[in-house]
Design a protein around this motif. Structure first.
Motif, PDB file in Angstrom:
ATOM      1  N   THR A  83       0.758  -1.197   0.016  1.00 14.41           N
ATOM      2  CA  THR A  83      -0.049   0.111  -0.053  1.00 14.41           C
ATOM      3  C   THR A  83       1.043   1.140   0.068  1.00 14.41           C
ATOM      4  OG1 THR A  83      -1.743  -1.145   1.025  1.00 14.41           O
ATOM      5  CG2 THR A  83      -1.829   1.371   1.454  1.00 14.41           C
ATOM      6  N   LYS A  84       1.803   1.400   0.833  1.00 10.81           N
ATOM      7  CA  LYS A  84       2.935   2.460   1.094  1.00 10.81           C
ATOM      8  C   LYS A  84       3.427   2.531  -0.338  1.00 10.81           C
ATOM      9  CE  LYS A  84       3.728   4.719   4.166  1.00 10.81           C
ATOM     10  NZ  LYS A  84       3.367   6.325   4.298  1.00 10.81           N
ATOM     11  N   PHE A  85       3.924   1.491  -1.164  1.00  3.09           N
ATOM     12  CA  PHE A  85       4.544   1.496  -2.422  1.00  3.09           C
ATOM     13  C   PHE A  85       3.604   2.127  -3.315  1.00  3.09           C
ATOM     14  CE2 PHE A  85       4.296  -0.633  -6.477  1.00  3.09           C
ATOM     15  CZ  PHE A  85       5.463  -0.374  -7.135  1.00  3.09           C
ATOM     16  N   GLU A  86       2.330   1.733  -3.313  1.00  2.00           N
ATOM     17  CA  GLU A  86       1.412   2.341  -4.348  1.00  2.00           C
ATOM     18  C   GLU A  86       1.295   3.871  -4.225  1.00  2.00           C
ATOM     19  OE1 GLU A  86       0.568   0.794  -6.876  1.00  2.00           O
ATOM     20  OE2 GLU A  86       0.739  -1.422  -6.571  1.00  2.00           O
ATOM     21  N   GLU A  87       1.110   4.290  -2.950  1.00  2.00           N
ATOM     22  CA  GLU A  87       0.869   5.508  -2.687  1.00  2.00           C
ATOM     23  C   GLU A  87       2.199   6.552  -2.910  1.00  2.00           C
ATOM     24  OE1 GLU A  87       0.899   6.395   1.558  1.00  2.00           O
ATOM     25  OE2 GLU A  87      -1.264   4.964   1.849  1.00  2.00           O
ATOM     26  N   ASN A  88       3.333   5.804  -2.963  1.00  2.00           N
ATOM     27  CA  ASN A  88       4.983   6.391  -3.382  1.00  2.00           C
ATOM     28  C   ASN A  88       5.017   6.432  -4.973  1.00  2.00           C
ATOM     29  OD1 ASN A  88       5.352   7.020  -0.372  1.00  2.00           O
ATOM     30  ND2 ASN A  88       6.720   5.476  -0.461  1.00  2.00           N
ATOM     31  N   VAL A  89       4.573   5.327  -5.420  1.00  2.08           N
ATOM     32  CA  VAL A  89       4.928   5.183  -6.908  1.00  2.08           C
ATOM     33  C   VAL A  89       3.846   6.283  -7.402  1.00  2.08           C
ATOM     34  CG1 VAL A  89       3.006   3.502  -7.721  1.00  2.08           C
ATOM     35  CG2 VAL A  89       5.503   3.630  -8.647  1.00  2.08           C
ATOM     36  N   ALA A  90       2.741   6.408  -7.189  1.00  2.00           N
ATOM     37  CA  ALA A  90       1.850   7.422  -7.682  1.00  2.00           C
ATOM     38  C   ALA A  90       2.413   8.905  -7.677  1.00  2.00           C
ATOM     39  CB  ALA A  90       0.495   7.550  -7.056  1.00  2.00           C
ATOM     40  N   LYS A  91       2.827   9.035  -6.456  1.00  2.00           N
ATOM     41  CA  LYS A  91       3.600  10.469  -6.529  1.00  2.00           C
ATOM     42  C   LYS A  91       4.997  10.689  -7.097  1.00  2.00           C
ATOM     43  CE  LYS A  91       4.092  10.361  -1.862  1.00  2.00           C
ATOM     44  NZ  LYS A  91       4.390  10.526  -0.334  1.00  2.00           N
ATOM     45  N   ALA A  92       5.675   9.635  -7.319  1.00  2.00           N
ATOM     46  CA  ALA A  92       6.745   9.521  -8.242  1.00  2.00           C
ATOM     47  C   ALA A  92       6.435   9.792  -9.527  1.00  2.00           C
ATOM     48  CB  ALA A  92       7.437   8.359  -7.771  1.00  2.00           C
TER      49      ALA A  92
END
Length: 165
Positions: A83-92
């Motif tokens: 879930t944290k990956f998905e949040e961060n990848v969207a911001k990236a």
């Protein structure tokens, strides 16, 4: 033009990162190969965190790790790390899509409390080395962690020994 090339690789490799993070069972999270190494959960969380570094890499000339704050959340469950990956990848992805190619050859550096951690380099070199290659390195470690704990490894660039041919 450079942005489109970076974005294409980013999207392809984010999917590969997603595959490897999805392959981690909760039962492997506490495992580590030695006392010097991170646990599987810590390594996977770090992989997810690398995507949080895109915004400051693209939008700041100096990334001050002394002021950097990151909430990795609860890493006791693999789904939380994903879930944290998905949040961060969207911001990236947003940071990359909105980046200004005119700044790609500007000098960039990383410091911590005035000490240089990453020497001044063209931003594009930092993107390739610090963001992309750094991530690939840690994904390779995670493959070894999965294999060492008896778990299946997904194919990232073709089939693995776990795939039926």
């Amino acid at each position: 033009m450079i942005k489109q090339a970076l974005l294409g690789e980013f999207l392809h490799e984010a999917e590969n990162t997603r595959k490897i993070l999805k392959a981690i069972p909760d039962s492997a999270l506490d495992w580590k190969p030695s006392e010097k190494n991170w646990t599987t959960a810590q390594l996977a969380s770090h992989i997810a965190e690398v995507y949080n570094w895109y915004e400051p890499t693209f939008n700041q000339d100096t990334f001050d790790m002394g002021k950097y704050e990151y909430d990795k959340g609860d890493i006791s469950k693999a789904e939380n790390i994903l879930t944290k990956f998905e949040e961060n990848v969207a911001k990236a992805q947003h940071a990359l899509e909105n980046s200004d190619e005119a700044t790609y050859f500007n000098e960039w550096k990383m410091e911590m409390h005035g000490n240089v951690l990453f020497p001044p380099s063209p931003r594009i070199q930092v993107v390739r080395g610090f963001l992309y290659n750094h991530l690939y390195h840690h994904r390779g470690e995670l493959v070894v962690y999965l294999r060492s704990t008896g778990n299946k490894v997904p194919g990232l660039y073709g089939p693995t020994a776990d795939d039926k041919m």
